[in-house]
Design a protein around this motif. Structure first.
Motif, mmCIF file in Angstrom:
data_model
loop_
_atom_site.group_PDB
_atom_site.id
_atom_site.type_symbol
_atom_site.label_atom_id
_atom_site.label_comp_id
_atom_site.label_asym_id
_atom_site.label_seq_id
_atom_site.Cartn_x
_atom_site.Cartn_y
_atom_site.Cartn_z
ATOM 1 N N ARG A 1 0.840 -1.204 0.000
ATOM 2 C CA ARG A 1 0.000 0.000 0.000
ATOM 3 C C ARG A 1 0.874 1.254 0.000
ATOM 4 O O ARG A 1 1.909 1.286 0.674
ATOM 5 C CB ARG A 1 -0.864 0.037 1.259
ATOM 6 N N PRO A 2 0.436 2.310 -0.710
ATOM 7 C CA PRO A 2 1.189 3.573 -0.693
ATOM 8 C C PRO A 2 1.419 4.099 0.728
ATOM 9 O O PRO A 2 2.440 4.721 1.009
ATOM 10 C CB PRO A 2 0.282 4.535 -1.461
ATOM 11 N N GLN A 3 0.469 3.792 1.626
ATOM 12 C CA GLN A 3 0.574 4.258 3.006
ATOM 13 C C GLN A 3 1.714 3.586 3.760
ATOM 14 O O GLN A 3 2.168 4.084 4.773
ATOM 15 C CB GLN A 3 -0.722 3.950 3.775
ATOM 16 N N ASP A 4 2.145 2.414 3.286
ATOM 17 C CA ASP A 4 3.159 1.649 4.018
ATOM 18 C C ASP A 4 4.546 1.816 3.420
ATOM 19 O O ASP A 4 5.468 1.077 3.745
ATOM 20 C CB ASP A 4 2.773 0.168 4.024
ATOM 21 N N MET A 5 4.698 2.773 2.497
ATOM 22 C CA MET A 5 5.997 2.963 1.852
ATOM 23 C C MET A 5 6.708 4.178 2.420
ATOM 24 O O MET A 5 6.085 5.151 2.806
ATOM 25 C CB MET A 5 5.796 3.190 0.363
ATOM 26 N N ALA B 1 2.967 4.614 -6.503
ATOM 27 C CA ALA B 1 2.564 5.748 -5.667
ATOM 28 C C ALA B 1 2.957 5.489 -4.215
ATOM 29 O O ALA B 1 2.804 4.374 -3.723
ATOM 30 C CB ALA B 1 1.062 5.969 -5.762
ATOM 31 N N ALA B 2 3.485 6.499 -3.560
ATOM 32 C CA ALA B 2 3.831 6.374 -2.140
ATOM 33 C C ALA B 2 3.339 7.610 -1.409
ATOM 34 O O ALA B 2 3.481 8.728 -1.908
ATOM 35 C CB ALA B 2 5.336 6.232 -1.972
ATOM 36 N N LYS B 3 2.754 7.418 -0.246
ATOM 37 C CA LYS B 3 2.347 8.584 0.545
ATOM 38 C C LYS B 3 3.555 9.121 1.294
ATOM 39 O O LYS B 3 4.400 8.357 1.752
ATOM 40 C CB LYS B 3 1.241 8.194 1.525
ATOM 41 N N THR B 4 3.626 10.426 1.403
ATOM 42 C CA THR B 4 4.757 11.050 2.088
ATOM 43 C C THR B 4 4.239 12.119 3.044
ATOM 44 O O THR B 4 3.061 12.425 3.056
ATOM 45 C CB THR B 4 5.703 11.742 1.087
ATOM 46 N N LEU B 5 5.181 12.685 3.780
ATOM 47 C CA LEU B 5 4.825 13.819 4.630
ATOM 48 C C LEU B 5 4.747 15.072 3.760
ATOM 49 O O LEU B 5 5.302 15.107 2.669
ATOM 50 C CB LEU B 5 5.892 14.001 5.713
ATOM 51 N N PRO B 6 4.069 16.118 4.266
ATOM 52 C CA PRO B 6 3.948 17.321 3.433
ATOM 53 C C PRO B 6 5.268 18.071 3.242
ATOM 54 O O PRO B 6 5.384 18.874 2.323
ATOM 55 C CB PRO B 6 2.916 18.175 4.181
ATOM 56 N N ASN B 7 6.247 17.800 4.080
ATOM 57 C CA ASN B 7 7.524 18.521 3.916
ATOM 58 C C ASN B 7 8.603 17.646 3.301
ATOM 59 O O ASN B 7 9.759 17.683 3.667
ATOM 60 C CB ASN B 7 8.004 19.062 5.261
ATOM 61 N N PHE B 8 8.217 16.850 2.349
ATOM 62 C CA PHE B 8 9.068 15.914 1.647
ATOM 63 C C PHE B 8 10.024 16.697 0.753
ATOM 64 O O PHE B 8 9.665 17.704 0.184
ATOM 65 C CB PHE B 8 8.121 15.063 0.812
#
Lengths: 385, 372
Positions: A291-295, A333-340
């Motif tokens: 899942r993108p959330q786990d990357m 696709a990978a989820k990241t923090l907003p300050n990536f």
């Protein structure tokens, strides 16, 4: 009481040229008071299922139980099932009160009793103040509440809803979702809700039946669908962006299983139990699903499971970001923090949460990971397996 | 091939309905400019007026220094995509892309077949669809269709791209990739682009700048981060986040140099700096609206000393790895967004806390945000 059960239900549409299977051998067990969503792309058989439940369509084969009764031969108005449609189907020349009272008038109930019932429903739905308005003046959300009121006033055993909010505006939809869930809990009626919107199903339902090509794919809780999708279709249908897939091979070394590709090699953690059938020994080709959330995206390669890729795009959307990474020729696709902080075309490493992976057999598309807990629910899934 | 766009005091009426009421905007050269608003806000009207498909009723439109009001659509050199790709189903990719070069409105130039061939190949190569030129649209994936539609816009080498909700109807699964591709193509060519959407996530992720529009008026213009962090009023604050901001009417009290936000259901201390600033703005009238985003509301299963507010759990939505709580504090509904691993499933009573650094303050009457 109002448990709903579908037993080997088929719907076959006969056309001049050939028979089209609308619903294939469907088994569903919906407990009393449960909120179940039927989810799938258009043409998957979800509306056919609902219409058979309502009695609007004949059941080709199989049995449908409502409470203790088999309803196959019972006409719609005697089934004590109410249905809410996408387009509300209100009488526009009547007031809100008249619309809600209508099913009761048809039954010849005394006007005092009708008044009591209408006010009871209107209070719960918070529409007492608009009872005397004409329905043509109402907003979309208000109209939907009136049509739900009309369904509930009959005090049905089972409530059916066919995409009741899918055409509303996004903001109103968010609001109506919460409201419908709350109403369902309050009335505590067995509810079957048809939608093509995964977000609606996930947020509202106790259990979801995912359908595709007339077949049940998985019947499970939202979190099980998310964490342990039964096959590749479910993995791709639930979650946004969808689960990322990587081709790889399953290899056995001593007593451990490894997933190997030219990009990565790692041991499958003991926590994840995999079920290997005979035919899978022949074909070791698998797909690793993450899942993108786990990357997590890293600059340096830290271990053998890291997957190298190239940054293609990054977008921030308020409190989270989504990175699109090219791995070989695929977009991941990978989820990241907003300050990536990475630049385009930069070489990066994808790390991931090992305990949250899923592994799919490439030829059968089935998930080979099973946890102890899920063996129990296997029996419940039934249906197409 | 890009140009800046200036719009001054633009009005558009449909009979008696005001679709655009006095819009002033400046869009920079090469900018990706997003017009964000709910349906019926005036987004499509704006695109149509800029394209020249519909006339404005009042106001001026400039491309660079040139006044465009009287210039017909086909001479404006803008390319428009509407919600569907509108590819010609019976024509190959090549013919689809070549169409604008042969069309009856291509009056300024006549192209020879060799020239057309060269131009189409140039853009097909750029979009990496050269291998698809012989195919029919029905043989393409959604992403490929989008690129062909882009190609058809690009062959005319327009000065301006106008995109009216181009990916709204696409499969949700593909949208993040579509957004990435569109943005990358636009970046590379540096064409001034106006892009409309009702989806705040799309606006935040794509726009160099965003204009928030509603009822034909522009509410706020700014960079995505600015609008998200400093929304101009309560409406924008709620519209720009996926779950609307929590807004609670409070009054301010000062006690022993400490500042409190007070409401029938809670009394919490405000960070000193913010409190003193708020107090100097509010003066005697001590009422205000306190705003806090759902992801800045934390949840505890036991009472923590300071600023904890007891709340009843109404609904929990489990969305992937996050949970969205709908909570009741008295009769106020408060939303909270937290990581789902942090909580057991069946909790009924919790204590919530607002993150002091992420509070917003609004004027109780006008709903405008105080700059604090």
């Amino acid at each position: 009481m109002s448990r709903v059960k579908l037993e080997n239900v088929w719907k076959i549409y006969k056309t001049r040229k050939k028979d089209v299977v609308g619903v294939k051998n469907l088994n569903l067990d919906i407990k009393d008071g449960q909120f179940v969503a039927i989810l799938g792309p258009s043409g998957c058989g979800k509306s056919s299922t609902l219409r058979m439940l309502a009695g609007l369509e004949e059941i080709t084969k199989g049995k449908i139980w409502v409470g203790e009764k088999i309803v196959n031969e019972i006409i719609p108005q005697d089934r004590n099932i109410a249905m809410v449609f996408e387009n509300y189907a209100l009488y526009t020349h009547k007031t809100v009160y008249e619309n809600i009272a209508f099913p009761l008038i048809l039954r010849g109930i005394s006007s005092n009793e009708i008044k009591k019932q209408v006010y009871w429903v209107a209070e719960i739905l918070k529409i007492v103040d608009i009872l005397s308005e004409s329905t043509s003046k109402l907003s979309g959300g208000q109209r939907q509440r009136v049509s739900i009121g009309r369904a509930l006033v009959r005090n049905p055993e089972v409530l059916l809803m066919d995409e009741p909010i899918s055409h509303l505006e996004a903001k109103l939809r968010t609001h109506m979702r919460a409201e419908l869930t709350r109403l369902q809990r309050k009335f505590n009626r067995t509810t079957v809700y048809v939608t093509h919107d995964q977000h609606e199903a996930i947020t509202m339902a106790d259990k979801i039946a995912v359908m595709n090509f007339a077949e049940l794919q998985q019947y499970d809780t939202p979190s099980n669908l998310f964490n342990r999708p039964f096959n590749e279709f479910v993995a791709g249908f639930i979650g946004e962006p969808p689960m990322n897939m990587f081709d790889c091979n399953l290899e056995k070394e001593l007593n451990d299983f490894y997933l190997v590709s030219k990009n990565f090699k790692f041991k499958i953690p003991d926590k994840i139990k995999i079920e290997i059938k005979k035919e899978q020994i022949l074909s070791r080709e698998m797909k690793l699903g993450i899942r993108p959330q786990d990357m997590m995206i890293k600059k340096q390669k830290k271990n053998d499971r890291n997957i190298s890729g190239e940054m293609f795009h990054w977008e921030v959307r308020g409190d989270e970001g989504i990175a699109v990474v090219k791995v070989d020729k695929n977009m991941i696709a990978a989820k990241t923090l907003p300050n990536f902080n990475f630049s385009k075309n930069e070489e990066i490493q994808i790390d991931f949460d090992l305990d949250k992976i899923n592994i799919f057999n490439k030829s059968t598309t089935k998930n080979i990971c099973v946890s102890d807990k899920e063996f129990i629910s296997l029996a419940e899934r039934g249906g197409s397996q | 091939m890009n140009v800046n766009i200036r719009v001054e005091n633009l009005f558009k009426f449909y009979e008696t309905v005001e679709a655009l009421s006095g819009i002033n905007l400046e869009i920079n050269q090469g900018e990706f400019f997003v017009l964000l608003g709910p349906s019926g806000a005036g987004k499509t009207s704006f695109i149509k007026v800029i394209a020249g498909v519909e006339g404005e009723d009042f106001g001026d439109i400039y491309f660079g220094n040139k006044l465009m009001n009287k210039i017909p659509a086909y001479q404006r050199n803008v390319a428009v995509t509407f919600e569907s790709y509108a590819l010609y189903a019976h024509l190959s990719v090549f013919d689809n892309m070549a169409f604008p070069l042969k069309g009856p409105l291509c009056k300024n130039k006549e192209y020879s077949p060799e020239q057309i061939d060269k131009i189409v190949h140039k853009w097909a190569k750029f979009l990496q669809i050269e291998q698809l030129l012989e195919r029919l649209p029905q043989e393409l994936s959604g992403g490929q269709k989008q690129r062909v539609a882009m190609g058809r816009m690009l062959v005319r080498e327009p000065n301006v791209f106008l995109m009216d909700e181009p990916i709204a109807h696409l499969d949700a699964k593909l949208r993040h990739i579509m957004r990435a591709e569109l943005k990358n193509i636009q970046r590379e060519l540096n064409i001034t682009t106006i892009y409309t959407t009702p989806d705040q996530l799309e606006a935040l992720s794509m726009g160099d700048r965003i204009a928030v529009i509603n009822e034909g008026k522009i509410f706020q213009v700014g960079k995505p981060g600015d609008i998200f962090d400093n929304p101009v009023d309560e409406w924008v604050a709620s519209f720009i986040s996926d779950i609307p901001m929590n807004i609670v009417n409070c009054h301010l009290e000062v006690e022993n140099g400490k500042y409190f936000a007070i409401n029938p259901y809670f009394r919490i201390t405000l960070p000193e700096k913010q409190g003193s600033k708020l107090s100097s703005i509010l003066k005697d009238n001590n009422k205000f609206d306190l705003g806090v985003r759902p992801n800045n509301v934390s949840i505890n299963t036991s009472e923590k000393k300071e600023n904890s507010i007891p709340a009843d759990v109404s609904i929990v939505e489990d969305v992937g790895r996050t949970k969205i709580f709908s909570l009741f504090v008295g009769d106020m509904e408060i939303f909270s967004k937290v990581l789902s691993t942090e909580f057991p499933d069946n909790i009924k009573k919790v204590w919530i806390k607002f993150d002091g650094e992420s509070l917003h303050y609004f004027n109780e009457k006008t709903k405008a945000r105080y700059a604090i």
